[in-house]
Design a protein around this motif. Structure first.
Motif, PDB file in Angstrom:
ATOM      1  N   GLN A   1       0.844  -1.188   0.000  1.00 27.59           N
ATOM      2  CA  GLN A   1       0.000   0.000   0.000  1.00 27.59           C
ATOM      3  C   GLN A   1       0.877   1.234   0.000  1.00 27.59           C
ATOM      4  OE1 GLN A   1      -3.494   0.361   0.740  1.00 27.59           O
ATOM      5  NE2 GLN A   1      -4.143  -1.600   1.527  1.00 27.59           N
ATOM      6  N   ASN A   2       0.359   2.289  -0.630  1.00 27.10           N
ATOM      7  CA  ASN A   2       1.159   3.494  -0.759  1.00 27.10           C
ATOM      8  C   ASN A   2       1.540   4.115   0.578  1.00 27.10           C
ATOM      9  OD1 ASN A   2       1.439   3.504  -3.476  1.00 27.10           O
ATOM     10  ND2 ASN A   2      -0.344   4.794  -3.859  1.00 27.10           N
ATOM     11  N   PHE A   3       0.664   3.981   1.587  1.00 25.35           N
ATOM     12  CA  PHE A   3       1.015   4.677   2.827  1.00 25.35           C
ATOM     13  C   PHE A   3       2.227   4.052   3.514  1.00 25.35           C
ATOM     14  CE2 PHE A   3      -2.443   1.858   4.326  1.00 25.35           C
ATOM     15  CZ  PHE A   3      -1.891   1.295   5.458  1.00 25.35           C
TER      16      PHE A   3
ATOM     17  N   LYS B   1       3.090   0.808  13.909  1.00 25.87           N
ATOM     18  CA  LYS B   1       2.096   1.862  13.704  1.00 25.87           C
ATOM     19  C   LYS B   1       1.198   1.594  12.492  1.00 25.87           C
ATOM     20  CE  LYS B   1       2.224   6.748  13.261  1.00 25.87           C
ATOM     21  NZ  LYS B   1       3.123   7.881  13.114  1.00 25.87           N
ATOM     22  N   HIS B   2       1.757   1.005  11.436  1.00 25.41           N
ATOM     23  CA  HIS B   2       0.970   0.862  10.212  1.00 25.41           C
ATOM     24  C   HIS B   2       0.529  -0.571   9.921  1.00 25.41           C
ATOM     25  CE1 HIS B   2       1.617   5.000   9.168  1.00 25.41           C
ATOM     26  NE2 HIS B   2       2.930   4.858   9.182  1.00 25.41           N
TER      27      HIS B   2
ATOM     28  N   PRO C   1      -1.759  -2.613  13.189  1.00 27.65           N
ATOM     29  CA  PRO C   1      -3.187  -2.240  13.276  1.00 27.65           C
ATOM     30  C   PRO C   1      -4.001  -2.686  12.055  1.00 27.65           C
ATOM     31  CG  PRO C   1      -1.790  -0.358  13.771  1.00 27.65           C
ATOM     32  CD  PRO C   1      -0.891  -1.423  13.261  1.00 27.65           C
ATOM     33  N   ALA C   2      -3.334  -2.767  10.898  1.00 25.30           N
ATOM     34  CA  ALA C   2      -4.074  -3.120   9.693  1.00 25.30           C
ATOM     35  C   ALA C   2      -4.443  -4.591   9.664  1.00 25.30           C
ATOM     36  CB  ALA C   2      -3.246  -2.762   8.457  1.00 25.30           C
TER      37      ALA C   2
END
Lengths: 275, 269, 323
Positions: free
Chosen positions: A166-168, A185-186, A189-190
């Protein structure tokens, strides 16, 4: 209309299954207060009795209170299942995330190892491990964790792979976020909600597996109370006292179904939120 | 400021254990230089290797051959610490504005991410800085507590731009950054970019398949085809002078927003 | 003109219920599509273009409902059709091509299988005949090596190629109306022109009426005969293409046309860049949707009841201040 119906149904299932799970948890947490009798008190004079005010569900071949044994068995079965799942996740989550996020040869090595381990039927592998380690609750837990973590790590790796591109995540890398922070952090949680669903969908299976091993005599050792072992104990008395086998069987059934339904309802609920 | 020397990147397709694997040469031998305060437009069809080139410059992909020089330093033989310090001057805005932001974080957290990695700010300072950035890109300061789903595509792209300029970088790479937006919003964003470039003395590498947008903002033009740069144009005023067939085709397929230009009468059929 | 329109939309109103209230997504939309003509619908995302398209096929999502209006197809109201009747009309009479051709194909089926199955569900022909027909139509679309193409899988083709295959499949059934919802938006510039040329050829060769939906003025200017500009669910201006581009009357149309960049260089003047969110259509009154963003608006605008007025012949505008 279909949507609404599905939502309601899922809601109802969620209510029922979570109630069952709540009761089971209570039983597992406070057996001394809830059980009418000492589960291990042998009294041959009262063996194989029907239900009475003292023994609501009767007694087994050694005169022990069946209800009390069922309640104490909840603690063993559920406790062990959650312990196995917890330990498995403690291995699977870090390893799966590491393999998926790191990629490259680490991932390749990890996948080949998975292939090898998953080529054997898990039950057989666990049995072989217990055979080496010797029977007992501790060894049973160890064997199950050692066999099952591979499967979950692989699934988690897959989840990480789908999030990683994913881009983020790319944007986070470009703006200098350290890898560990990106993971915490990314990525975590996903995927965590999917992992929770997975755990609840599978915990019924773990309960079933533990009971099977105890039935075969590899799990908890007498006189401890466990549902699978209770079924095994009642085998010789099946003709005269079928209820002896019926009660623990019912418990296993209810727990497994409740957790499966709960897992599915949870999955639906999370899916709906995503829409 | 940025210099690419003979960049080459090949991708492996599939993993066949037997025999030779199929490969795709995404970028073959690309060299380019980009001066300060210049916007270089990189145009080409999809699959021409533009995006791969962007990722190589950002360090998201490693080139098989060639060197990336940024601010006089070769990025491939720097120590991790130096590299990190240099990278803060290099930022990116992607095409898909929705997947470029983590849906679980607030706008404040999203824009503050680069600041937290490089600058030690107190939470009050950080909030003030984020609010400043929001104002610069034309959003309200109250938006700081909102979540990405509460914004439209154009607004999200502004948030991505705010994150990219947070560290006051020297070079920003735009990978099809306006292609997915409505025309009106496209123009607004392009104007915003032009303004930011003047204000903060930025350089841009503007990657796009849309010659109209590139022409609007870029100072120079490079046309890419099949992993190679086939034509350069130093003066955007002389767009008609493009010679390579690929460039000519790009130029002729621009859909001019004026009726009669190429419609009915001019259309080949 | 003078021709009998194939499709007539009258006073279409669509409401969409959301958790936050009812969105007035489409309001009082009327237009006609004639054989061999291209009707262009321009507007930003959220202006109601896509919902209008969906209603023409009776394919609105569950939350959306046509609350008023009629859609006459060959003098019958589509909205009263049963699901069975509609299925017959869809594809063979009213066809669509969508923005993203990748999602329109099943990735594990070959192009040939898609093509042949579509033909055979609508026409009483054998597999062999269907294959020959498919090859013929792919050739007409200028697609190279049609026989090989039939054996390929969707992911092996580029977006532009797939979109052309999509058009070929659609056209093989010879529909009288083609709805093209952002047919070029997901494609490269070089492919966009190709698609437009093909659409143009179609309407000339087969007399197909086309509803061309796009946010890109370039696409509309190239192909459309008549254009309607949509904003906030309303058609705010409707005129033949040259009239609209040469003499825009609605303030929104003017803003839209001023934002054209074409191949001119950026001027030094920088338009103020405060971002304005699209209008909130939830529980909205019948006021002008462009009120908040309009430079010409004054106090009379908010009390004005919206109406589409004919200012010149065929030039309709929904604005009090139109000049």
């Amino acid at each position: 209309m279909k949507n609404v119906k599905r939502k309601l149904l899922s809601h109802k299932l969620m209510m029922i299954s979570s109630m069952i799970i709540f009761i089971m948890t209570l039983l597992a947490l406070f057996p001394p207060f809830l059980a009418p009798n000492d589960p291990n008190l042998i009294d041959i004079t009262h063996k194989l009795q029907g239900s009475s005010s003292k023994f609501p569900l009767g007694t087994d071949h050694l005169g022990r209170c069946i209800l009390s044994r069922l309640i104490y068995g909840t603690r063993t079965s559920l406790g062990t299942a959650f312990l196995v799942m917890g330990l498995t996740m403690m291995i699977s989550i870090p390893l799966g995330i590491y393999a998926g996020f790191r990629g490259g040869w680490v991932d390749y090595l990890f996948m080949r190892m998975c292939d090898i381990l998953m080529a054997f039927p898990s039950l057989l592998l666990s049995l072989a491990l217990i055979g080496i380690l010797g029977p007992g609750l501790g060894n049973l837990i160890l064997a199950m964790v050692l066999v099952h973590w591979v499967f979950y790590a692989r699934v988690i790796r897959g989840m990480v792979l789908s999030v990683k591109e994913q881009n983020f995540i790319l944007a986070a890398k470009v703006c200098g976020t350290p890898r560990l922070v990106i993971v915490i952090k990314h990525i975590l949680p996903a995927i965590i909600s999917q992992v929770v669903v997975l755990v609840f969908m599978d915990i019924g299976g773990v309960v079933l597996a533990i009971s099977s091993f105890s039935f075969l005599g590899f799990g908890i050792q007498p006189p401890g109370a466990e549902w699978g072992m209770m079924i095994n104990d009642s085998k010789p008395f099946f003709r005269n006292a079928p209820s002896l086998m019926l009660y623990p069987g019912m418990m296993i059934l209810i727990v497994v179904v409740a957790f499966n339904l709960f897992g599915e309802a949870l999955r639906d609920a999370l899916d709906l939120r995503r829409e | 400021m940025l210099e690419l020397k003979g960049i080459k990147k090949t991708y492996l397709l599939g993993n066949s254990v037997w025999g030779k694997r199929k490969t795709v040469e995404a970028v073959k031998n690309v060299s380019l230089t980009l001066e300060e305060r210049v916007c270089l437009g990189l145009v080409g069809k999809s699959g021409s290797g533009k995006s791969t080139l962007g990722k190589i410059i950002l360090g998201l992909e490693k080139p098989d051959q060639g060197e990336v020089w940024f601010q006089g330093k070769n990025l491939s033989n720097l120590k991790a610490k130096e590299l990190k310090e240099l990278r803060r001057n290099l930022q990116v805005v992607f095409q898909d504005c929705y997947s470029s932001v983590n849906p679980r974080l607030t706008i404040g957290e999203i824009i503050a991410e680069p600041l937290r990695n490089y600058e030690r700010l107190t939470s009050v300072q950080e909030k003030k800085k984020v609010q400043e950035l929001l104002e610069i890109v034309g959003l309200c300061t109250e938006d700081i507590h909102k979540y990405p789903y509460q914004f439209s595509g154009g607004q999200l792209q502004r948030i991505n731009i705010a994150r990219a300029i947070a560290l006051k970088p020297k070079l920003i790479i735009f990978d099809e950054a306006v292609s997915a937006l409505d025309v009106l919003v496209q123009v607004q964003i392009l104007n915003l970019l032009a303004q930011l470039k003047e204000e903060f003395h930025l350089s841009y590498l503007f990657i796009s398949h849309d010659l109209q947008a590139v022409n609007y903002i870029a100072d120079r033009l490079a046309v890419m085809y099949n992993g190679e740069i086939v034509e350069w144009l130093d003066d955007m005023e002389q767009l008609e002078r493009l010679e390579h067939p690929v460039s000519k085709k790009l130029l002729s397929s621009v859909l001019l927003p004026y009726p009669g230009h190429g419609s009915d009468t001019k259309m080949i059929y | 003109m003078g021709q009998q329109p194939i499709l007539t939309v009258n006073n279409l109103n669509i409401d969409v219920s959301t958790p936050y209230g009812v969105t007035r997504t489409v309001r009082d939309v009327s237009f006609k599509i004639e054989a061999g003509k291209v009707f262009g619908l321009v507007g930003e995302s959220g202006s109601g273009k896509t919902m209008t398209c969906m209603s023409l096929l009776n394919l609105l999502p569950d939350e959306a409902k046509v609350v008023k209006g009629s859609i006459q197809f060959r003098n019958k109201d589509i909205l009263n059709y049963s699901e069975e009747d509609m299925r017959k009309v869809r594809g063979s009479e009213i066809a669509t091509i969508m923005q993203n051709p990748m999602t329109a194909f099943n990735p594990v089926r070959t192009i040939g299988r898609h093509f042949i199955e579509t033909l055979r569900t609508h026409l009483p022909i054998t597999k062999h005949q269907a294959r020959e027909m498919a090859v013929a139509y792919l050739e007409k679309m200028d697609l190279p090596y049609p026989k090989n193409l039939l054996k390929q899988y969707p992911f092996q083709l580029s977006g532009g190629m797939l979109q052309r295959v999509m058009i070929a499949i659609t056209m093989s059934l010879n529909p009288s109306i083609l709805i093209a919802d952002e047919p070029t938006t997901a494609l490269d510039a070089t492919n966009q022109l190709q698609i437009l040329k093909q659409l143009n050829w179609l309407r000339k060769e087969y007399d197909t009426g086309i509803l061309l939906v796009s946010h890109d003025l370039g696409v509309i200017a190239q192909l459309a005969d008549e254009v309607a500009v949509m904003y906030g669910g309303y058609i705010v201006e409707k005129a033949p293409v040259f009239k609209l581009f040469n003499r825009p009357m609605h303030p929104y149309t003017r803003v839209l046309l001023e934002s054209r960049i074409g191949l001119t260089r950026r001027k030094t003047k920088i338009v103020k860049h405060i971002s304005v969110p699209p209008p909130n259509l939830i529980n909205r009154e019948n006021t002008c949707p462009f009120l908040e963003r309009c430079e010409d608006a004054d106090h009379t605008c908010s009390s004005y009841n919206l109406e589409l007025k004919e200012y010149e012949k065929d030039h309709l505008v929904r604005c009090l201040k139109s000049r």
